[in-house]
Design a protein around this motif. Sequence first.
Motif, mmCIF file in Angstrom:
data_model
loop_
_atom_site.group_PDB
_atom_site.id
_atom_site.type_symbol
_atom_site.label_atom_id
_atom_site.label_comp_id
_atom_site.label_asym_id
_atom_site.label_seq_id
_atom_site.Cartn_x
_atom_site.Cartn_y
_atom_site.Cartn_z
ATOM 1 N N GLY A 168 47.468 34.220 36.184
ATOM 2 C CA GLY A 168 47.424 34.769 37.533
ATOM 3 C C GLY A 168 47.613 36.271 37.585
ATOM 4 O O GLY A 168 47.040 36.943 38.450
ATOM 5 N N HIS A 169 48.432 36.816 36.693
ATOM 6 C CA HIS A 169 48.641 38.271 36.663
ATOM 7 C C HIS A 169 47.325 39.017 36.453
ATOM 8 O O HIS A 169 47.077 40.054 37.078
ATOM 9 N N ASP A 170 46.480 38.474 35.569
ATOM 10 C CA ASP A 170 45.189 39.124 35.314
ATOM 11 C C ASP A 170 44.329 39.119 36.572
ATOM 12 O O ASP A 170 43.646 40.106 36.874
ATOM 13 N N ALA A 171 44.357 38.006 37.299
ATOM 14 C CA ALA A 171 43.573 37.912 38.531
ATOM 15 C C ALA A 171 44.050 38.933 39.557
ATOM 16 O O ALA A 171 43.239 39.606 40.214
ATOM 17 N N MET A 172 45.363 39.080 39.701
ATOM 18 C CA MET A 172 45.899 40.011 40.687
ATOM 19 C C MET A 172 45.608 41.456 40.307
ATOM 20 O O MET A 172 45.288 42.287 41.170
ATOM 21 N N ARG A 173 45.684 41.768 39.032
ATOM 22 C CA ARG A 173 45.368 43.135 38.598
ATOM 23 C C ARG A 173 43.894 43.457 38.833
ATOM 24 O O ARG A 173 43.544 44.586 39.205
ATOM 25 N N THR A 174 43.017 42.474 38.603
ATOM 26 C CA THR A 174 41.592 42.697 38.866
ATOM 27 C C THR A 174 41.347 42.933 40.352
ATOM 28 O O THR A 174 40.573 43.819 40.733
ATOM 29 N N ALA A 175 42.011 42.139 41.190
ATOM 30 C CA ALA A 175 41.871 42.323 42.638
ATOM 31 C C ALA A 175 42.344 43.716 43.052
ATOM 32 O O ALA A 175 41.693 44.400 43.858
ATOM 33 N N GLN A 176 43.455 44.158 42.500
ATOM 34 C CA GLN A 176 43.968 45.492 42.802
ATOM 35 C C GLN A 176 42.962 46.569 42.397
ATOM 36 O O GLN A 176 42.739 47.541 43.143
ATOM 37 N N LYS A 318 46.867 42.662 54.133
ATOM 38 C CA LYS A 318 47.293 41.739 55.182
ATOM 39 C C LYS A 318 47.180 40.278 54.752
ATOM 40 O O LYS A 318 47.490 39.380 55.525
ATOM 41 N N ARG A 319 46.703 40.063 53.521
ATOM 42 C CA ARG A 319 46.561 38.715 52.988
ATOM 43 C C ARG A 319 47.406 38.586 51.732
ATOM 44 O O ARG A 319 47.727 39.586 51.085
ATOM 45 N N LYS A 320 47.767 37.386 51.384
ATOM 46 C CA LYS A 320 48.490 37.159 50.129
ATOM 47 C C LYS A 320 47.581 36.436 49.145
ATOM 48 O O LYS A 320 46.707 35.662 49.538
ATOM 49 N N PHE A 321 47.788 36.724 47.868
ATOM 50 C CA PHE A 321 47.000 36.110 46.808
ATOM 51 C C PHE A 321 47.917 35.827 45.640
ATOM 52 O O PHE A 321 48.522 36.743 45.079
ATOM 53 N N LEU A 322 48.081 34.548 45.306
ATOM 54 C CA LEU A 322 48.924 34.119 44.187
ATOM 55 C C LEU A 322 50.359 34.607 44.327
ATOM 56 O O LEU A 322 51.036 34.909 43.334
ATOM 57 N N GLY A 323 50.837 34.703 45.565
ATOM 58 C CA GLY A 323 52.221 35.107 45.810
ATOM 59 C C GLY A 323 52.421 36.597 45.959
ATOM 60 O O GLY A 323 53.555 37.042 46.173
ATOM 61 N N PHE A 324 51.345 37.378 45.854
ATOM 62 C CA PHE A 324 51.447 38.835 45.918
ATOM 63 C C PHE A 324 50.565 39.375 47.048
ATOM 64 O O PHE A 324 49.729 38.679 47.603
ATOM 65 N N THR A 325 50.756 40.644 47.338
ATOM 66 C CA THR A 325 49.856 41.386 48.213
ATOM 67 C C THR A 325 49.908 42.848 47.763
ATOM 68 O O THR A 325 50.473 43.150 46.710
ATOM 69 N N LEU A 326 49.319 43.740 48.544
ATOM 70 C CA LEU A 326 49.257 45.155 48.175
ATOM 71 C C LEU A 326 49.869 46.021 49.262
ATOM 72 O O LEU A 326 49.905 45.639 50.432
#
Length: 472
Positions: A168-176, A318-326
């Motif tokens: 999941g960390h990889d997914a969140m970093r890609t989204a960022q 304004k949205r959350k993804f895998l427990g995180f947001t920006l």
Amino acid sequence: MARSRVSRQQQKTLSLFDEADFAEDRVKPDSERGGPRDTPAQTKETIREPWVNDLLERALAPQNMRAALKRVEQNKGAAGVDGMTVKALRPYLLTHWPSLKESLLQGAYRPQPVKRVEIPKPTGGVRLLGIPTVLDRLIQQAVLQVLTPIFDPHFSPASYGFRPGKRGHDAMRTAQAYVRKGYAWVVDIDLEKFFDRVNHDMLMARVARKVSDKPLLRLIRRFLESGVLLDGLVSATEEGTPQGGPLSPLLSNIVLDDLDKELESRGHKFVRYADDCNIYVRSRRAGERVKASVTAFLETRLRLKVNESKSAVDRPWKRKFLGFTLYLKDRRIRLADASVKRVKEKIRSLTQRSAGVSMAERIKQLNQYLGGWIGYFALAETPSTFRELDEWLRHRLRMCQWKQWKRTRTRVRELRALGLKELDVWEAAGSRKAYWRIAASPPLHKALSNAYWNAQGLVAIADRYSIVRNAW
């Protein structure tokens, strides 16, 4: 003595699986097969590797079965409908493995129904899990281990859920990274009860694109159609791949790989983790257009239902993804508000004043839970959030300690032993403030300081955060 008995039992199980020489049946590496070949999205062409006709035999090979047994034992988990525990699996195999293997090879094996378990969701409602028997979990794990090398190399790089070497960390970093490049609108697609609504015929057709071993295909379908035990009654399962079995995540990725390939063919920037899919675009108008077309694709081509109430086109912060947001300004990763709320709810349950638990046991439970929690959420780039959680946690522990001391003379004795000045001792001990208010008072801050809780064995959340971050 007990340890030696376990060791002897493990040796017997190893010998049991090592009943034939499978050296010539090894899975050849890509270099010997000419490398993996990609499957285009939306094509009726069926591509099978030449080595996928005897997969059931490979799944039941000694080396593969030993690895599957080890993984099932490591994962532990609850018993299924037959009541067999993970601990009882090895003794059972010592007696029944030859007949069980023969049953599998002859196509006579019938998986048992899964046990329905309802897990409350943080946002309300329940998540339905289907717990297979331990024996079925073993067989599913063995099948998973031979199917993963066939399917996983062809999955999209944007798919991160339940895949070797991805998390999941990889997914969140890609989204960022997408947001920082200017794709500042997200199409958040929520699939309604995805694992319960996968069409079996469609799923099996996609598995058969690469697997021609009919006995294995028959076994997979039987797992899908094994039924569900609920309130003593077995219900047939005509669709869905129940969450809870080792094979379910791979099967879900096989289904949703068509979505990934479709999004890639359109040139979209997206990340998917299991059934959570976020598509990043540059404007709201583009987002609305993408949302409509992707919804149509999912519902007509994959026969899945999009939850319109939870899906949206919005700003990523304004949205959350895998427990995180920006964060809005600098796009740093932070904890989603829902994640903070959940961890506080868990801490509250472990620090209830009325619970008859010693402080040492409370701290032990907190350390165990927070160790795993911070291992995941340390991805957040916000040290201040973890320091604030530390302060709030110590506040609750001071409240619990004050309640446990209870009597005035006990409080006086304990505060004196902690080196508090006499004036401060009586200010705190004689106070009529409620537990939460007195726990925030200067005397208790002095007596039950950070150093005090460190001495009691409490590992600060902020310290854990620093350790994990520095280890990456």
